[in-house]
Design a protein around this motif. Structure first.
Motif, PDB file in Angstrom:
ATOM      1  N   ASP A  58      42.734  20.426  34.584  1.00  0.00           N
ATOM      2  CA  ASP A  58      43.277  19.565  35.624  1.00  0.00           C
ATOM      3  C   ASP A  58      44.773  19.826  35.782  1.00  0.00           C
ATOM      4  O   ASP A  58      45.466  20.161  34.802  1.00  0.00           O
ATOM      5  CB  ASP A  58      43.026  18.096  35.230  1.00  0.00           C
ATOM      6  N   ILE A  59      45.280  19.645  36.998  1.00  0.00           N
ATOM      7  CA  ILE A  59      46.691  19.899  37.271  1.00  0.00           C
ATOM      8  C   ILE A  59      47.606  19.033  36.417  1.00  0.00           C
ATOM      9  O   ILE A  59      48.753  19.383  36.143  1.00  0.00           O
ATOM     10  CB  ILE A  59      46.995  19.688  38.785  1.00  0.00           C
ATOM     11  N   GLU A  60      47.091  17.883  35.964  1.00  0.00           N
ATOM     12  CA  GLU A  60      47.885  17.033  35.086  1.00  0.00           C
ATOM     13  C   GLU A  60      48.074  17.668  33.715  1.00  0.00           C
ATOM     14  O   GLU A  60      49.040  17.390  33.014  1.00  0.00           O
ATOM     15  CB  GLU A  60      47.213  15.663  34.922  1.00  0.00           C
ATOM     16  N   ARG A  61      47.136  18.534  33.329  1.00  0.00           N
ATOM     17  CA  ARG A  61      47.223  19.181  32.030  1.00  0.00           C
ATOM     18  C   ARG A  61      47.989  20.496  32.103  1.00  0.00           C
ATOM     19  O   ARG A  61      48.808  20.791  31.237  1.00  0.00           O
ATOM     20  CB  ARG A  61      45.825  19.443  31.464  1.00  0.00           C
ATOM     21  N   VAL A  62      47.704  21.313  33.109  1.00  0.00           N
ATOM     22  CA  VAL A  62      48.410  22.580  33.290  1.00  0.00           C
ATOM     23  C   VAL A  62      48.829  22.677  34.749  1.00  0.00           C
ATOM     24  O   VAL A  62      48.005  22.857  35.639  1.00  0.00           O
ATOM     25  CB  VAL A  62      47.530  23.796  32.922  1.00  0.00           C
ATOM     26  N   SER A  63      50.125  22.530  34.974  1.00  0.00           N
ATOM     27  CA  SER A  63      50.644  22.646  36.342  1.00  0.00           C
ATOM     28  C   SER A  63      51.393  23.959  36.495  1.00  0.00           C
ATOM     29  O   SER A  63      52.090  24.405  35.583  1.00  0.00           O
ATOM     30  CB  SER A  63      51.580  21.467  36.663  1.00  0.00           C
ATOM     31  N   LEU A  64      51.223  24.585  37.620  1.00  0.00           N
ATOM     32  CA  LEU A  64      51.809  25.901  37.879  1.00  0.00           C
ATOM     33  C   LEU A  64      52.954  25.752  38.864  1.00  0.00           C
ATOM     34  O   LEU A  64      52.810  25.105  39.913  1.00  0.00           O
ATOM     35  CB  LEU A  64      50.739  26.844  38.443  1.00  0.00           C
ATOM     36  N   THR A  65      54.084  26.342  38.518  1.00  0.00           N
ATOM     37  CA  THR A  65      55.216  26.318  39.433  1.00  0.00           C
ATOM     38  C   THR A  65      55.811  27.716  39.553  1.00  0.00           C
ATOM     39  O   THR A  65      55.940  28.435  38.556  1.00  0.00           O
ATOM     40  CB  THR A  65      56.305  25.336  38.971  1.00  0.00           C
ATOM     41  N   ALA A  66      56.155  28.072  40.787  1.00  0.00           N
ATOM     42  CA  ALA A  66      56.776  29.372  41.034  1.00  0.00           C
ATOM     43  C   ALA A  66      58.291  29.255  41.134  1.00  0.00           C
ATOM     44  O   ALA A  66      58.992  30.229  41.413  1.00  0.00           O
ATOM     45  CB  ALA A  66      56.208  29.984  42.327  1.00  0.00           C
TER      46      ALA A  66
END
Length: 466
Positions: A58-66
């Motif tokens: 889930d995005i709450e656990r692993v969030s991706l940012t560029a």
């Protein structure tokens, strides 16, 4: 000591990981076990492991940012940072930024600019063990970890969870910290733990609850047990994890002459050792007396280790010993060991079976109860079969001549493996018609295993140990 080992709670915290690499994926996998939230900063996503982590969490656990790691938003509410880029310059810049913000930083493969390192973890939650070489020699860390894992069965965490539920009851029922320590040592290293490790959790709970109910009793304990353990052919690295664990917790050890010295060194130094070794026509302690000793010490409430070379159920008379224990109502466990046939054949480069040479293998004892070598020889003479003789060295001439008389080829290959799997291993090769003369002037040391069959001819190609 360059690093202080501490265990931090990261539950709910944010951890920044920078980089598109397999190393980043490995760090994230470990971090997620702590129930933290990972912010992955990378403008590319090519590593397959990272892709899977981003897609399956889930995005709450692993969030991706560029966003660039220079952006303040990237560092917002970060508790720890990991620089795992494959670009050395990027990692150094991340380390510098983290230090300026007073955020602990780990730079992969750069201990010199890291505030912390990732240890090698043995997870038996709630019990966690961690090992580190301060980032200097990872191979040494792995070696230490393997030794720790041998002492921490996979059910260790389950045992801890069960015991935790009864901690308060023990605190209320036992006065004094030393008395409580002895109570837990007895059960966490005794039958309670063994029941958990064997998958018998309901029985373990019943045992612990009964022990807590009897805390006020002064009656002597009679819950001894016997561990019938196969020590293998000699190399201590061939012991099973369970064998090693029982060896190290036994109060008293009855061992055979075939048990190697390095294995005996694994026994607790305060444990009593009794040599009950037997040789041909020289029984240091008769078998009946061994059986009686096992019963005697177990009924005294001791954890008794019966340590036998090889496997206790293959020409080891283990069946006779536990038969007596069963009749006397003594609790016991049996731990198989690598039998001499398997160990010696593997270490000498002789496969016991091979599609082109042998489709069956037969284990035979060359030393019968009446001290003769009177065997059904005609049944043993078969092509495409491997014969393995235990305790056959003194009867070698009889074995060879009897097989030849019953139709076996005189040029059938034969090998004698002396002190197999140890650093003193020596192999003597020949044929049925030549082997007796070959070793006539040799001092072949016991124990020696005899292997007869066409598979012996493969040894020249497969003797990896030499």
């Amino acid at each position: 000591m360059d690093f202080l080992p501490l265990f931090f709670s990261l539950k709910g915290s944010r951890v920044l990981v920078v980089g598109d690499s397999a190393a980043a994926a490995r760090k994230i996998e470990v971090l997620l076990k702590t129930k933290c939230k990972v912010r992955l900063a990378t403008d590319t996503l090519t590593d397959q492991g990272l892709k899977i982590l981003v897609e399956t969490n889930d995005i709450e656990r692993v969030s991706l940012t560029a966003e660039s790691p220079n952006n303040d938003l990237v560092w917002g509410r970060i508790s720890l940072a990991v620089a795992a880029s494959e670009d050395k310059v990027v990692n150094e810049a991340i380390a510098k930024t983290a230090k300026q913000r007073n955020i602990p930083i780990n730079v992969v493969n750069r201990v010199d600019i890291s505030d912390f390192v990732f240890p090698s973890i043995i997870d038996r939650s709630p019990v966690i063990a961690a090992v580190s070489s301060s980032g200097e020699l990872p191979i040494l860390t792995r070696l230490v970890r393997s030794r720790l894992e041998a002492n921490l069965p996979h059910a260790f965490g389950r045992m801890a969870m069960i015991a935790k539920k009864y901690r308060q009851q023990v605190r209320e029922g036992v006065d004094g910290i030393n008395a409580r320590r002895r109570f837990w040592e007895k059960h966490l290293e005794g039958k309670f733990s063994e029941l958990v490790f064997s998958g018998k959790e309901e029985d373990a709970v019943d045992l612990l609850e009964s022990a807590i109910e009897d805390l006020s009793s002064t009656a002597p304990s009679n819950d001894g047990e016997v561990y019938l353990v196969g020590a293998g052919p000699g190399d201590p690295d061939l012991l099973t994890f369970k064998a090693l664990r029982l060896i190290r917790q036994a109060d008293i050890v009855l061992y055979d002459r075939l048990v190697s010295e390095p294995i005996l060194e694994l026994v607790r130094h305060d444990a009593e050792r009794i040599n009950v070794g037997k040789e041909r026509s020289n029984h240091l302690v008769p078998q009946e007396s061994i059986n009686e000793l096992l019963v005697k010490y177990a009924k005294q409430g001791k954890r008794v280790l019966r340590l036998k070379g090889g496997d206790p159920f293959i020409f080891g008379r283990g069946g006779e010993e536990i038969e007596t224990l069963a009749e006397e109502g003594v609790s016991f466990q049996v731990v198989p060991g690598i039998t001499a046939a398997s160990g010696c054949s593997a270490y000498s480069g002789i496969p016991l079976t091979h599609r082109d040479y042998s489709q069956s293998v037969r284990f035979v004892t060359g030393h019968l109860k009446n001290d003769t070598c009177d065997l059904p020889w005609h049944e043993l003479v078969q092509e495409n079969q491997t014969l393995v003789f235990y305790m056959g060295l003194t009867g070698l001439a009889t074995i060879c001549s009897s097989l030849i008389e019953n139709g076996m080829r005189t040029d059938k290959p034969i090998a004698l493996v002396s002190k197999g799997t140890t650093r003193h291993q020596k192999v003597y090769e020949g044929t049925l018609s030549t082997i007796v003369d070959i070793i006539k002037n040799q001092k072949v040391a016991a124990p020696t295993l005899i292997i007869i069959g066409d598979v012996v001819s493969l040894r020249d190609k497969l003797k990896w140990l030499e």
